[in-house]
Motif scaffolding. Structure first.
Motif, mmCIF file in Angstrom:
data_model
loop_
_atom_site.group_PDB
_atom_site.id
_atom_site.type_symbol
_atom_site.label_atom_id
_atom_site.label_comp_id
_atom_site.label_asym_id
_atom_site.label_seq_id
_atom_site.Cartn_x
_atom_site.Cartn_y
_atom_site.Cartn_z
ATOM 1 N N UNK B 72 0.843 -1.197 0.000
ATOM 2 C CA UNK B 72 0.000 0.000 0.000
ATOM 3 C C UNK B 72 0.881 1.251 0.000
ATOM 4 N N UNK B 73 1.950 1.215 0.809
ATOM 5 C CA UNK B 73 2.860 2.363 0.873
ATOM 6 C C UNK B 73 3.493 2.601 -0.495
ATOM 7 N N UNK B 74 3.883 1.525 -1.159
ATOM 8 C CA UNK B 74 4.481 1.658 -2.491
ATOM 9 C C UNK B 74 3.461 2.237 -3.473
ATOM 10 N N UNK B 75 2.221 1.820 -3.307
ATOM 11 C CA UNK B 75 1.173 2.252 -4.233
ATOM 12 C C UNK B 75 0.810 3.720 -3.985
ATOM 13 N N UNK B 76 0.707 4.106 -2.703
ATOM 14 C CA UNK B 76 0.415 5.501 -2.372
ATOM 15 C C UNK B 76 1.570 6.385 -2.835
ATOM 16 N N UNK B 77 2.797 5.902 -2.613
ATOM 17 C CA UNK B 77 3.973 6.606 -3.116
ATOM 18 C C UNK B 77 4.220 7.941 -2.465
ATOM 19 N N UNK B 78 3.619 8.169 -1.302
ATOM 20 C CA UNK B 78 3.820 9.435 -0.618
ATOM 21 C C UNK B 78 4.271 9.142 0.803
ATOM 22 N N UNK B 79 5.579 9.165 1.058
ATOM 23 C CA UNK B 79 6.077 8.765 2.380
ATOM 24 C C UNK B 79 5.612 9.696 3.495
ATOM 25 N N UNK B 80 5.108 10.860 3.142
ATOM 26 C CA UNK B 80 4.614 11.745 4.205
ATOM 27 C C UNK B 80 3.247 11.277 4.677
ATOM 28 N N UNK B 81 2.474 10.686 3.774
ATOM 29 C CA UNK B 81 1.191 10.142 4.199
ATOM 30 C C UNK B 81 1.329 8.734 4.752
ATOM 31 N N UNK B 82 1.998 7.900 4.000
ATOM 32 C CA UNK B 82 2.128 6.512 4.443
ATOM 33 C C UNK B 82 3.528 6.001 4.148
ATOM 34 N N UNK B 83 4.412 6.070 5.145
ATOM 35 C CA UNK B 83 5.755 5.521 4.936
ATOM 36 C C UNK B 83 5.700 4.000 4.974
ATOM 37 N N UNK B 84 6.680 3.385 4.354
ATOM 38 C CA UNK B 84 6.694 1.917 4.356
ATOM 39 C C UNK B 84 7.070 1.417 5.742
ATOM 40 N N UNK B 85 6.685 0.181 6.047
ATOM 41 C CA UNK B 85 7.007 -0.353 7.386
ATOM 42 C C UNK B 85 8.505 -0.350 7.679
ATOM 43 N N UNK B 86 9.324 -0.447 6.611
ATOM 44 C CA UNK B 86 10.765 -0.445 6.837
ATOM 45 C C UNK B 86 11.226 0.899 7.397
ATOM 46 N N UNK B 87 10.696 1.972 6.814
ATOM 47 C CA UNK B 87 11.063 3.299 7.307
ATOM 48 C C UNK B 87 10.611 3.510 8.743
ATOM 49 N N UNK B 88 9.411 2.994 9.028
ATOM 50 C CA UNK B 88 8.899 3.127 10.390
ATOM 51 C C UNK B 88 9.780 2.354 11.356
ATOM 52 N N UNK B 89 10.206 1.179 10.922
ATOM 53 C CA UNK B 89 11.098 0.391 11.777
ATOM 54 C C UNK B 89 12.394 1.144 12.009
ATOM 55 N N UNK B 90 12.933 1.746 10.929
ATOM 56 C CA UNK B 90 14.174 2.511 11.075
ATOM 57 C C UNK B 90 13.973 3.672 12.043
ATOM 58 N N UNK B 91 12.814 4.354 11.902
ATOM 59 C CA UNK B 91 12.535 5.481 12.798
ATOM 60 C C UNK B 91 12.452 5.006 14.237
ATOM 61 N N UNK B 92 11.800 3.835 14.441
ATOM 62 C CA UNK B 92 11.666 3.287 15.794
ATOM 63 C C UNK B 92 13.044 2.998 16.386
ATOM 64 N N UNK B 93 13.934 2.451 15.534
ATOM 65 C CA UNK B 93 15.269 2.116 16.033
ATOM 66 C C UNK B 93 16.019 3.373 16.440
ATOM 67 N N UNK B 94 15.927 4.410 15.594
ATOM 68 C CA UNK B 94 16.659 5.630 15.930
ATOM 69 C C UNK B 94 16.047 6.305 17.158
ATOM 70 N N UNK B 95 14.713 6.246 17.274
ATOM 71 C CA UNK B 95 14.068 6.807 18.470
ATOM 72 C C UNK B 95 14.485 6.035 19.722
ATOM 73 N N UNK B 96 14.623 4.734 19.548
ATOM 74 C CA UNK B 96 15.037 3.921 20.678
ATOM 75 C C UNK B 96 16.489 4.169 21.031
ATOM 76 N N UNK B 264 6.854 11.782 9.317
ATOM 77 C CA UNK B 264 5.805 10.780 9.448
ATOM 78 C C UNK B 264 6.271 9.423 9.981
ATOM 79 N N UNK B 265 7.444 8.915 9.560
ATOM 80 C CA UNK B 265 7.844 7.611 10.117
ATOM 81 C C UNK B 265 7.862 7.625 11.643
ATOM 82 N N UNK B 266 8.262 8.756 12.224
ATOM 83 C CA UNK B 266 8.286 8.824 13.686
ATOM 84 C C UNK B 266 6.868 8.868 14.253
ATOM 85 N N UNK B 267 5.952 9.512 13.530
ATOM 86 C CA UNK B 267 4.543 9.508 13.972
ATOM 87 C C UNK B 267 4.049 8.069 14.064
#
Lengths: 267, 302, 291
Positions: B72-96, B264-267
């Motif tokens: 879905x993230x690839x299809x939306x193609x707008x990382x500000x609206x819907x980042x891919x789970x990988x980016x979110x995971x990366x954001x979680x790691x950096x936040x951690x 958004x990934x951090x959100x």
């Protein structure tokens, strides 16, 4: 003797009225006294000012309009959640495999508070009605789903078996046995969902208002925020709070009434 | 192991599937290790057994969910609206990694804990008082019924004015939200103590204090615990709203802060954290419930 | 009495049913080696201690379960699924709580196969007929929870009969009632079953109970089952005359039969309570080793 029997119910009646009103009346009185004597801030709300503000807000139409706008969103959001929640709930409740598949996903979304969806909703839909609607739908979805699943999975299996022994086809068993048997749970879920939805719309409108500089989303939640942030009218805020409470109460009563009418066999 | 075949909770699946309703006995229990019944009488192979466990199905569901999200993230193609789970995971790691995640989570859970403790201290004694004294209940109940419909969220603007932006507002809102389910469940618990238990204790010459300590409190406790879990659920929903609108810290603040920064990934990362913290708190409460009222296994939230 | 004929209404051959316990995966044998021939118009009672698989046998005949091995035939055709030709009365009646007495009795007629091809009026007439038969006139609009246990039982009986089944399968239908109501309804059940009619016109009935006297009072034959695993221990013909009234309990033969059956069951019944052995009785029969 006759006077005593006649007076007894009367006395208990007055007693109960006294019991019901004494403490609230004292509290309102104390509030008024406080506002007139001790309160240092001239903007402090008082019962009399709240009453006059209420009349003003109703007569200029703003309050009623905002309340109706919020209510409209709640009804639409609730309707969406009802369809999704009951359909998925029936599937999950009646089929073990579907439940095993969806359960982990549902359970991991459930602890995410509806307001946590707000930033995402704003990113996706902006600050208008769709954002508020999505939060309401999300909030109302879980009580509906969980209670439908609960109701369907607790349907007395003997009723289903009994229908099978009478040669009732499967689709009809769903409509004539499982659905009515689960109806009490679904109705309970609806009532809970509607309560949650009403809270969520206030939160969403407040949040949208707070985070978009007032914004144009409207609704009673946003109205409250405007009174806080711009006009600092505490009396008006209290009026809004009372309206929020009254609407919540009316919603609850309406659903209880519908429950009562829909399920005569439970009384 | 005797099979009680006279009731219909037979662990046989052919019927339940055809009937469209699952075995009600096993659906009430929710232990994750309850493997589904096997349809045939033959002994299943090890692979089949693993494949049909709840844990495996859960993992499969999550995998499907993440894959869908990714597509879905690839299809939306707008990382500000819907980042891919990988980016979110990366954001979680950096936040951690920089500790920010734990700071906000700790702030929120501390506020939550303080609020629940305050709410318990206020609501439970009052609930016992109102439950035991019909007179007190008659006078105080109207106030409760007048305030209860006003949701905690609606107090936020007034609370903002009184307490300002900070720690007190979320705590105030949560105490208010948690107060009512605790109070009402305590009253109900005390009121619905089985009269036979009280009479039984009376015939044994049990005094007032012992009656309260050994009969009424234990009998009411399961209901109070149900109220406590409801209180938590309400407070957890409210804290996010309260922090989002009126606090400079906490998980609710963090999601909105990063939304405004369009990070958004951090959100999404913080939303995941909200879910996890909420889930862990609920687990802790369940454990507390089991520990405090082990005799009340069947009682569940509606 | 027990000779095999080609005309058996119901025939069970070497029927066995195993279950797998969901948690442990342990295999349990509910019933095994069940052989039974039931003639048209016969009233057969099944008694046995709890856990002997009485209800399993009934569910297998109803088609709600399939046997692990063996065959079950009704009218010479194997049973593969539930069907309205075999009506079931459940232990706690399984009445729809949201339906009135009238609608409950008409459930199968309105939604199931028994009502196929019938007009609305025909179905109504049929429902009214069975309301009369079980003497529930005036209570048609009541909901099940407004009825006494005995009345609920009658609703279940009317619903059973309204579907016009060939074979009546009853799973402890009087078990939840107080003892006086039971005695009355036993007589009533025989009346409605058609005790006074010639045998060919009666329904075939299988009646499960744990009450030995009830079994002797109602049945043409009593099938005694035993546990671990559930199997048929004995089949006792009841040579008491029909129609039977309450007073038949005073008949010495009634006592003899009840005694005989109790002797077959007592050891296991004691064991079912708390695992203790039965006190040495005059005719204590040997039982199979448990587990």
């Amino acid at each position: 003797m006759t006077t005593r029997t006649a007076a007894a119910p009367n006395r208990t009646h007055w007693n109960s009225v006294l019991e019901a009103t004494l403490v609230p009346a004292l509290l309102v009185f104390a509030w008024q006294l406080w506002a007139m004597t001790l309160a240092t801030d001239p903007r402090s709300p008082s019962p009399t000012h709240v009453a006059t503000t209420f009349v003003d807000l109703v007569s200029n139409g703003g309050l009623i309009g905002a309340t109706l706008q919020s209510l409209g969103r709640v009804v639409v959001g609730f309707g969406l959640a009802l369809v999704c929640g009951v359909v998925l709930g029936l599937l999950m409740g009646s089929n073990r495999r579907i439940r095993d598949i969806f359960d982990p996903i549902v359970e991991s979304f459930r602890p995410i508070a509806p307001m946590a969806i707000l930033p995402v909703a704003i990113l996706w839909f902006g600050t208008g009605t769709p954002a508020a609607l999505s939060i309401v739908t999300y909030a109302a979805f879980f009580p509906l789903l969980v209670n439908t699943v609960h109701g369907v999975s607790r349907v007395d299996r003997k009723l289903v078996l009994a229908a099978m022994t009478m040669g009732v086809p499967r689709a009809r068993i769903l409509a004539r046995v499982i659905l009515p048997a689960a109806l009490p749970s679904i109705m309970l879920g609806s009532r809970l969902a509607m309560g949650v939805a009403w809270t969520a719309i206030i939160a969403a409108e407040l949040g949208v208002g707070a985070k978009s500089g007032g914004g144009g989303s409207g609704g009673i939640g946003q109205m409250m925020f405007v009174f806080y942030a711009y006009s600092i009218d505490l009396n008006a805020i209290v009026v809004c709070m009372i309206v929020v409470g009254v609407v919540a109460l009316l919603i609850d009563r309406l659903f209880r009434f519908v429950e009562y009418r829909l399920m005569p066999w439970r009384h | 192991m005797t099979m009680n075949v006279t009731n219909h909770r037979v662990p046989e699946q052919g019927v339940s599937r055809a009937a469209g309703v699952d075995d009600p006995a096993s659906s009430q229990r929710s232990e994750p290790d309850a493997a589904p019944a096997l349809p045939t009488a033959t002994k299943p192979g090890a692979i089949r057994r693993i494949v049909s466990t709840r844990a495996f199905i859960a993992v499969r569901s999550f995998a499907a969910f993440l894959a869908l999200w990714y597509l879905l993230a690839a299809w939306v193609g707008n990382p500000i609206q819907l980042p891919s789970p990988l980016r979110v995971a990366a954001a979680l790691i950096s936040l951690g990694a920089d500790g920010e995640l734990f700071d906000h989570a700790l702030i929120s859970t501390t506020r939550l804990a303080i609020s629940l403790v305050v709410a318990v201290l206020l609501a439970v004694p009052l609930g016992f008082f109102m439950g035991l004294s019909p007179k007190a209940n008659a006078y105080l109940d109207p106030v409760v019924e007048l305030l209860r419909p006003i949701s905690g969220i609606a107090w936020i603007p007034l609370g903002l004015f009184i307490f300002g932006v900070g720690d007190v507002l979320p705590v105030f809102i949560m105490v208010y939200v948690a107060f009512f389910p605790l109070l009402l469940n305590t009253i109900a618990g005390v009121r619905h103590v089985d009269g036979k238990l009280v009479n039984a204790a009376r015939t044994m010459g049990v005094g007032r204090r012992a009656m309260l300590r050994h009969v009424i409190v234990p009998a009411a406790l399961p209901t109070v615990m149900v109220g406590f879990r409801l209180a938590f659920a309400g407070a957890w929903a409210a804290i996010i709203a309260a922090e989002l609108i009126g606090s400079p810290s906490g998980l609710g603040f963090a999601i909105e802060w990063y939304r405004q920064l369009l990070m958004t990934p951090k959100v999404y990362g913080f939303i995941v954290v909200i879910g996890i913290v909420g889930y862990l708190c609920d687990l802790a409460l369940r454990a507390l419930q089991r520990w405090l009222t082990p005799w009340a296994e069947g009682m569940e939230l509606a | 009495m027990n000779q095999e004929t080609a005309m058996s209404k119901l025939r069970l051959r070497n029927v066995a049913k195993h279950f797998i316990a969901p948690r442990t995966g342990q295999l349990t044998t509910a019933v095994t080696d069940v052989n039974l021939d039931i003639e048209t118009g016969e009233f057969v009672c099944i008694v046995g201690p709890s856990g002997c698989g009485k209800s399993t046998v009934l569910n297998l005949i109803a088609g709600l379960d399939t046997p692990t091995s063996g065959t079950i035939e009704a009218n010479g055709a194997p049973i593969v699924a539930p069907g309205a030709d075999r009506g079931v009365m459940f232990q706690d009646y399984a009445l729809m709580p949201w339906m009135s007495v009238h609608d409950n009795i008409g459930f199968g007629l309105n939604y199931g196969t028994p009502g196929e091809g019938l007009t609305r009026e025909q179905r109504e007439k049929r429902i009214r007929h069975f309301v009369d038969l079980v003497r529930l006139n005036g209570s048609e609009k009541k909901y099940p929870h407004q009825l006494s246990g005995g009345m609920r039982q009658r609703v279940a009986l009317a619903r059973l009969l309204a579907n016009g089944p060939d074979i009546l399968l009853m799973d402890e239908p009087l078990g939840a009632l107080d003892s006086q109501t039971r005695l009355i309804l036993q007589v009533e059940l025989l009346r409605i079953w058609g005790e006074t009619a010639p045998r060919e016109q009666r329904k075939t009935a299988i009646f499960i109970t744990h009450d030995i006297e009830e079994a002797v009072f109602l049945g043409d034959r009593v099938v005694v089952m035993s546990t671990h695993p559930g199997r048929v221990k004995a089949i006792i013909p009841v040579d008491l005359p029909r129609p039977r009234s309450e007073h038949i309990r005073a008949d010495p033969r009634f006592g003899q039969l009840s005694d005989e059956i109790w002797d077959l069951i007592r050891d296991e019944a004691y064991r079912a309570i708390d695992g203790t052995e039965a006190p040495a009785g005059p005719k204590a029969t040997a039982v199979e080793k448990v587990e």
